[in-house]
Design an enzyme around this catalytic site. Structure first.
Site, mmCIF file in Angstrom:
data_model
loop_
_atom_site.group_PDB
_atom_site.id
_atom_site.type_symbol
_atom_site.label_atom_id
_atom_site.label_comp_id
_atom_site.label_asym_id
_atom_site.label_seq_id
_atom_site.Cartn_x
_atom_site.Cartn_y
_atom_site.Cartn_z
ATOM 1 N N GLY A 160 0.828 -1.201 0.000
ATOM 2 C CA GLY A 160 0.000 0.000 0.000
ATOM 3 C C GLY A 160 0.858 1.245 0.000
ATOM 4 C CG HIS A 161 2.432 3.489 -2.158
ATOM 5 N ND1 HIS A 161 3.710 3.628 -1.664
ATOM 6 C CD2 HIS A 161 2.527 2.627 -3.213
ATOM 7 C CE1 HIS A 161 4.548 2.899 -2.386
ATOM 8 N NE2 HIS A 161 3.863 2.281 -3.328
ATOM 9 C CG ASP A 162 -0.271 9.407 1.903
ATOM 10 O OD1 ASP A 162 0.174 9.835 2.980
ATOM 11 O OD2 ASP A 162 -1.274 9.896 1.341
ATOM 12 C CG ASP A 218 3.565 8.109 2.919
ATOM 13 O OD1 ASP A 218 3.010 7.039 3.218
ATOM 14 O OD2 ASP A 218 4.015 8.346 1.782
#
Length: 381
Positions: free
Chosen positions: A120-122, A151
């Site tokens: 996943g990311h921000d 983040d």
């Protein structure tokens, strides 16, 4: 500095972990960033750190890290759930070696739950926290405010808080502990005000139509005659009155401030007024007043703004690149960020290993076996 003498081992990862390590270094911690062999990635957030290049895929590299953690105060690891255990570097192992170790685990979804082992990311963490649903203009898709909230706010900064709390608790108990820092939960925690004010009706309208999400004419941005922008946050009646005064508008000729049904039309009227003057002209009108109107500054403009210059809010590093000064500002023990250039990968391998108790013979053998990398050793071979 407040964290002077605290030894931190930071395993290289993406932005949230390095930011956490940089904050600790800014406030005095001795942070060693453990990079992968042959890593060419930029250490964008490596200020004040030293770099050790180490191969953790081989048993000798695992042994090196265990020996380092036996002497460290904090381990910061940014991997998905289960990676450290697979390397035989899980908390059970390292806390047995060093019961005082603060084992900080910074991940997107946390160390448990059905998403704990997926990527996943921000934007994904922001979405799962519920916060993304609140961000965006009316009638448009939700959009992330850069990658700052999850983040860095819910991730790196919240993990830093966890580490400092655990270090403080250790002064009482003498024991370390594991920190499970989830960016989803950290972001959700940051949104506590949104959750707590829901019963008040503060967010009852669709996204982008509420008082604090750009829906109100007195809490949004407006374009100026020169294509720049002004930010308006005149919520309280006394501040709103000053806003109207600066705009040359009479309250008697406008609907009630809190008449949300009239907000769209009021925004158009305010926009027409703001479009008649440049940003500089509006600054002359509103600077020094309580109208809560400020210019939307670029990074370059923020560097040179008088208020920021008076407070020395921005600094330059060893390569004369600007960046924000560490915050908050402590009166007796402020942060003293390093003015040196950021380290190259493996630049401090030899000195770090020596400080952590490795002999010259061991270091040479590790280099010969390609467990570590060091330009200094290469030059001497």
């Amino acid at each position: 500095m407040v964290l002077r003498g605290v030894r931190v081992v930071e395993l290289a990862g993406l932005a949230p972990g390095p930011f956490c390590g940089m904050v600790l270094a800014d406030f005095g911690a001795e942070v060693v960033r453990v990079n992968r062999l042959g890593s060419t990635g930029e250490n964008f957030l490596a200020r004040g750190k030293r770099s050790l290049a180490l191969d953790l895929k081989r048993s000798q590299g695992v042994t090196v890290l265990r020996r380092m953690c036996a002497r460290a105060d904090v381990l910061l690891e940014p991997f998905r759930c289960g990676v450290m255990e697979k390397l035989q570097l899980g908390p059970e192992t390292l806390l047995q070696d060093n019961p005082k170790l603060i084992y900080a685990r910074l991940s997107g979804f946390g160390q448990s739950g059905i998403f704990s082992k997926v990527a996943g990311h921000d934007i994904n963490y922001l979405a799962l926290s519920g916060v993304l649903s609140k961000i965006g203009r009316s009638g448009e898709n939700p959009y992330p405010p850069l990658n700052l909230l999850a983040d860095f706010g819910g991730g790196g900064l919240m993990c830093t808080l966890g580490i400092v709390l655990a270090l403080f608790e250790r002064t009482r108990s003498g024991r370390g502990q594991v920190i499970d820092s989830s960016m989803v939960e950290g972001t959700a925690y940051l949104s506590s005000f949104l959750w707590k004010t829901q019963p008040m009706g503060l967010w009852k309208q669709p996204r982008g139509q509420n008082i604090l999400d750009g829906g109100a004419p007195f809490y949004t941005t407006y374009k100026t005659a020169d294509g720049e922008f002004m930010a308006v946050g005149a919520i309280e009646p006394q501040f709103y009155a000053l806003l109207l005064k600066g705009l040359g508008l009479e309250s008697e000729e406008l609907p009630s401030q809190m008449s949300s049904a009239d907000w769209p039309e009021m925004k158009k009227k305010f926009a027409d007024v703001f479009a008649k003057k440049t940003k500089a002209e509006w600054c002359q009108i509103f600077d020094g007043t309580d109208a809560c109107v400020t210019p939307v500054l670029t990074f370059e403009e923020a560097l040179h703004h008088q208020h920021n210059r008076e407070r020395a809010s921005f600094i330059t590093d060893g390569e004369q690149l600007p960046s924000p000064r560490p915050a908050p500002l402590l009166s007796r023990t402020p942060a003293v960020p390093s003015a040196k250039r950021d380290p190259s990968v493996g630049e401090h391998t030899v000195e770090v290993l020596r400080e952590y108790g490795f002999s010259q013979e061991e270091i040479l053998q590790l280099h010969s076996d390609r467990i570590v990398e060091s330009d200094k050793l290469k030059a001497n071979l």
